[in-house]
Design a protein around this motif. Structure first.
Motif: not given
Length: 90
Positions: A33-41
């Motif tokens: 979830a943290r990885m996807l949040a950083a990528r999607w930011k």
């Protein structure tokens, strides 16, 4: 100690720790979830409709063609076995 065996005392401590962790007010998101949040930011995903249509699929053969192939294969095997039986010496 308070008269409890060591193992029972450890089990009670572990149970307390699990209850304490489950009752926490804030739960940290998973690594994914943290990885996807950083990528999607930086690069947000394109909006997708709910249950988006899959890519078009090539049309399948009609069922009668498949049936003819199966029946033809069975007939060929029967003929081949009959021929092998006929040629076998008694």
């Amino acid at each position: 100690m308070d008269g409890m065996p060591e193992r029972e005392h450890d089990d009670q401590e572990r149970e307390f720790d699990l209850r304490w962790a489950d009752d926490a007010q804030h739960k940290e998101p998973s690594a994914r979830a943290r990885m996807l949040a950083a990528r999607w930011k930086e690069n947000p995903p394109e909006p997708q409709p709910f249950r988006a249509d899959p890519e078009p699929v090539a049309p399948r053969r009609s069922s009668w063609v498949s049936t003819a192939i199966v029946l033809g294969s069975v007939a060929a095997i029967i003929v081949l076995l009959g021929w092998a039986q006929f040629r076998a010496p008694y």
